[in-house]
Design a protein around this motif. Structure first.
Motif, PDB file in Angstrom:
ATOM      1  N   ILE A 130      16.870  -9.972 -45.695  1.00 52.94           N
ATOM      2  CA  ILE A 130      16.769 -11.211 -44.833  1.00 52.94           C
ATOM      3  C   ILE A 130      15.915 -12.182 -45.632  1.00 52.94           C
ATOM      4  O   ILE A 130      14.871 -11.867 -45.550  1.00 52.94           O
ATOM      5  N   PRO A 131      16.695 -13.625 -46.300  1.00 54.14           N
ATOM      6  CA  PRO A 131      15.841 -14.483 -46.932  1.00 54.14           C
ATOM      7  C   PRO A 131      15.022 -15.058 -46.036  1.00 54.14           C
ATOM      8  O   PRO A 131      15.191 -15.569 -44.610  1.00 54.14           O
ATOM      9  N   ALA A 132      13.829 -15.502 -46.500  1.00 56.23           N
ATOM     10  CA  ALA A 132      13.016 -16.295 -45.854  1.00 56.23           C
ATOM     11  C   ALA A 132      13.653 -17.683 -45.743  1.00 56.23           C
ATOM     12  O   ALA A 132      14.297 -18.294 -46.551  1.00 56.23           O
ATOM     13  N   LYS A 133      13.084 -18.257 -44.378  1.00 51.96           N
ATOM     14  CA  LYS A 133      13.876 -19.705 -44.286  1.00 51.96           C
ATOM     15  C   LYS A 133      12.946 -20.176 -43.224  1.00 51.96           C
ATOM     16  O   LYS A 133      12.652 -19.683 -42.087  1.00 51.96           O
ATOM     17  N   HIS A 166      10.560   0.511 -30.869  1.00 49.59           N
ATOM     18  CA  HIS A 166       9.454  -0.513 -31.540  1.00 49.59           C
ATOM     19  C   HIS A 166      10.100  -1.521 -32.213  1.00 49.59           C
ATOM     20  O   HIS A 166      10.868  -1.301 -33.135  1.00 49.59           O
ATOM     21  N   MET A 167       9.728  -2.791 -31.998  1.00 57.81           N
ATOM     22  CA  MET A 167      10.396  -3.956 -32.400  1.00 57.81           C
ATOM     23  C   MET A 167       9.485  -4.715 -33.294  1.00 57.81           C
ATOM     24  O   MET A 167       8.468  -5.078 -32.807  1.00 57.81           O
ATOM     25  N   ALA A 168       9.975  -5.124 -34.527  1.00 57.14           N
ATOM     26  CA  ALA A 168       8.969  -6.042 -35.249  1.00 57.14           C
ATOM     27  C   ALA A 168       9.736  -7.484 -35.297  1.00 57.14           C
ATOM     28  O   ALA A 168      10.911  -7.540 -35.364  1.00 57.14           O
ATOM     29  N   VAL A 169       8.901  -8.339 -34.785  1.00 61.80           N
ATOM     30  CA  VAL A 169       9.317  -9.829 -34.714  1.00 61.80           C
ATOM     31  C   VAL A 169       8.688 -10.824 -35.700  1.00 61.80           C
ATOM     32  O   VAL A 169       7.152 -10.812 -35.701  1.00 61.80           O
ATOM     33  N   LEU A 170       9.340 -11.267 -36.445  1.00 61.03           N
ATOM     34  CA  LEU A 170       8.853 -12.080 -37.749  1.00 61.03           C
ATOM     35  C   LEU A 170       9.195 -13.619 -37.787  1.00 61.03           C
ATOM     36  O   LEU A 170      10.651 -13.817 -37.763  1.00 61.03           O
ATOM     37  N   LEU A 171       8.139 -14.652 -37.857  1.00 61.42           N
ATOM     38  CA  LEU A 171       8.847 -15.911 -37.727  1.00 61.42           C
ATOM     39  C   LEU A 171       8.282 -16.516 -39.018  1.00 61.42           C
ATOM     40  O   LEU A 171       6.979 -16.495 -39.218  1.00 61.42           O
ATOM     41  N   TYR A 172       9.563 -17.048 -39.905  1.00 68.21           N
ATOM     42  CA  TYR A 172       8.972 -17.567 -41.238  1.00 68.21           C
ATOM     43  C   TYR A 172       8.391 -18.727 -41.007  1.00 68.21           C
ATOM     44  O   TYR A 172       9.111 -19.735 -40.439  1.00 68.21           O
ATOM     45  N   LEU A 173       7.279 -18.982 -41.489  1.00 69.59           N
ATOM     46  CA  LEU A 173       6.638 -20.518 -41.645  1.00 69.59           C
ATOM     47  C   LEU A 173       6.806 -20.826 -43.200  1.00 69.59           C
ATOM     48  O   LEU A 173       5.516 -21.538 -43.433  1.00 69.59           O
ATOM     49  N   CYS A 174       7.481 -20.303 -43.837  1.00 70.87           N
ATOM     50  CA  CYS A 174       7.662 -20.438 -45.284  1.00 70.87           C
ATOM     51  C   CYS A 174       9.211 -20.809 -45.775  1.00 70.87           C
ATOM     52  O   CYS A 174       9.831 -20.484 -44.618  1.00 70.87           O
ATOM     53  N   ASP A 175       9.393 -21.133 -46.951  1.00 76.02           N
ATOM     54  CA  ASP A 175      10.916 -21.237 -47.438  1.00 76.02           C
ATOM     55  C   ASP A 175      11.153 -20.242 -47.941  1.00 76.02           C
ATOM     56  O   ASP A 175      10.663 -19.144 -48.297  1.00 76.02           O
ATOM     57  N   LEU A 199      -0.292 -23.713 -46.186  1.00 73.29           N
ATOM     58  CA  LEU A 199       0.293 -24.624 -46.538  1.00 73.29           C
ATOM     59  C   LEU A 199       1.274 -24.366 -47.922  1.00 73.29           C
ATOM     60  O   LEU A 199       2.270 -25.175 -48.209  1.00 73.29           O
ATOM     61  N   GLN A 200       0.680 -23.575 -48.589  1.00 68.43           N
ATOM     62  CA  GLN A 200       1.278 -23.106 -49.969  1.00 68.43           C
ATOM     63  C   GLN A 200       1.850 -21.682 -50.046  1.00 68.43           C
ATOM     64  O   GLN A 200       2.779 -21.314 -50.740  1.00 68.43           O
ATOM     65  N   GLY A 201       1.353 -20.616 -49.363  1.00 63.20           N
ATOM     66  CA  GLY A 201       1.724 -19.372 -49.423  1.00 63.20           C
ATOM     67  C   GLY A 201       2.759 -18.957 -48.537  1.00 63.20           C
ATOM     68  O   GLY A 201       3.418 -19.648 -47.883  1.00 63.20           O
ATOM     69  N   ARG A 202       2.816 -17.532 -48.587  1.00 60.51           N
ATOM     70  CA  ARG A 202       4.167 -16.728 -47.913  1.00 60.51           C
ATOM     71  C   ARG A 202       3.463 -16.580 -46.501  1.00 60.51           C
ATOM     72  O   ARG A 202       2.898 -15.393 -45.900  1.00 60.51           O
ATOM     73  N   LEU A 203       3.518 -17.577 -45.545  1.00 59.24           N
ATOM     74  CA  LEU A 203       2.996 -17.792 -44.223  1.00 59.24           C
ATOM     75  C   LEU A 203       4.105 -17.226 -43.463  1.00 59.24           C
ATOM     76  O   LEU A 203       5.158 -17.492 -43.175  1.00 59.24           O
ATOM     77  N   THR A 204       3.717 -16.153 -42.515  1.00 56.85           N
ATOM     78  CA  THR A 204       4.763 -15.580 -41.397  1.00 56.85           C
ATOM     79  C   THR A 204       3.800 -15.356 -40.254  1.00 56.85           C
ATOM     80  O   THR A 204       2.642 -15.551 -40.124  1.00 56.85           O
ATOM     81  N   LEU A 205       4.649 -15.445 -39.159  1.00 54.66           N
ATOM     82  CA  LEU A 205       3.742 -15.166 -37.686  1.00 54.66           C
ATOM     83  C   LEU A 205       4.302 -13.634 -37.209  1.00 54.66           C
ATOM     84  O   LEU A 205       5.686 -13.863 -36.905  1.00 54.66           O
TER      85      LEU A 205
END
Length: 206
Positions: free
Chosen positions: A163-166, A96-105, A194-200
């Protein structure tokens, strides 16, 4: 992604709803919106051979995949349930793999990984799941976790690393690992993409 800003703008125009379990103070503490289907298709085509190679997933196993969802952490610390205030695992199955795309910094934290002190477990599987959950629930009932988003070590869990957000960073990890979103509640709990901790977020299982 070659044009991650496009995803950010799509998220900004999307209608978000609460994750299942939020009203029961369980699961992801925030809101979500479905990502575009073409993103899901491109992601799957790109990651399938990558995951099979680097995570040694047998070729004969078929793929089961969740929807891809924009996710925003929005629940105030004071409203988190006990299970939302400790590290967790997504599944105890081996692939079971989790895949996370950070759309925040970077200012929005990252994803932390932990070891459970009483059992020594960092990863939960079919053979240790029942024992881990017995000890975990006993600890929670005896000593309620602090009313905050979990980040550093506690008496029950040792912080192993983060793993830091980027912006536009994509990470893949076993959902069976004990982990937690590391949150900066002073700035991250916004429902504005546009302001929060957005991930995909996506999950792949084999």
């Amino acid at each position: 992604m070659e044009q991650p800003e496009v995803l950010l703008q799509i998220a900004a125009q999307s209608e978000f709803e609460a994750y299942p379990g939020v009203t029961q103070q369980k699961g992801y503490p925030g809101i979500r919106a479905q990502a575009p289907e073409d993103y899901s298709q491109v992601l799957t085509e790109f990651l399938e051979p990558v995951m099979r190679h680097f995570f040694a997933i047998p070729e004969e196993l078929g793929l089961r995949k969740s929807i891809c969802a924009f996710s925003l952490t929005t629940t105030p610390s004071a409203e988190l349930g006990p299970l939302q205030r400790t590290p967790h695992f997504d599944a105890s199955t081996p692939h079971h793999m989790a895949v996370l795309l950070y759309l925040c910094d970077e200012k929005h934290g990252g994803t932390g990984f932990y070891r459970h002190n009483a059992t020594g477990f960092q990863q939960i599987n079919a053979s240790n799941r029942e024992h881990y959950l017995d000890v975990y629930y006993e600890e929670i009932n005896a000593n309620r976790p602090a009313q905050r988003y979990f980040d550093n070590s506690s008496a029950e869990f040792t912080f192993l690393g983060m793993i830091p957000a980027k912006f536009n960073r994509l990470v893949i990890y076993h959902g069976s690992l004990l982990h937690s979103a590391c949150i900066n509640p002073a700035i991250s709990l916004s429902s504005d993409p546009l302001q929060g901790r957005l991930t995909l977020n996506s999950f792949f299982d084999y």
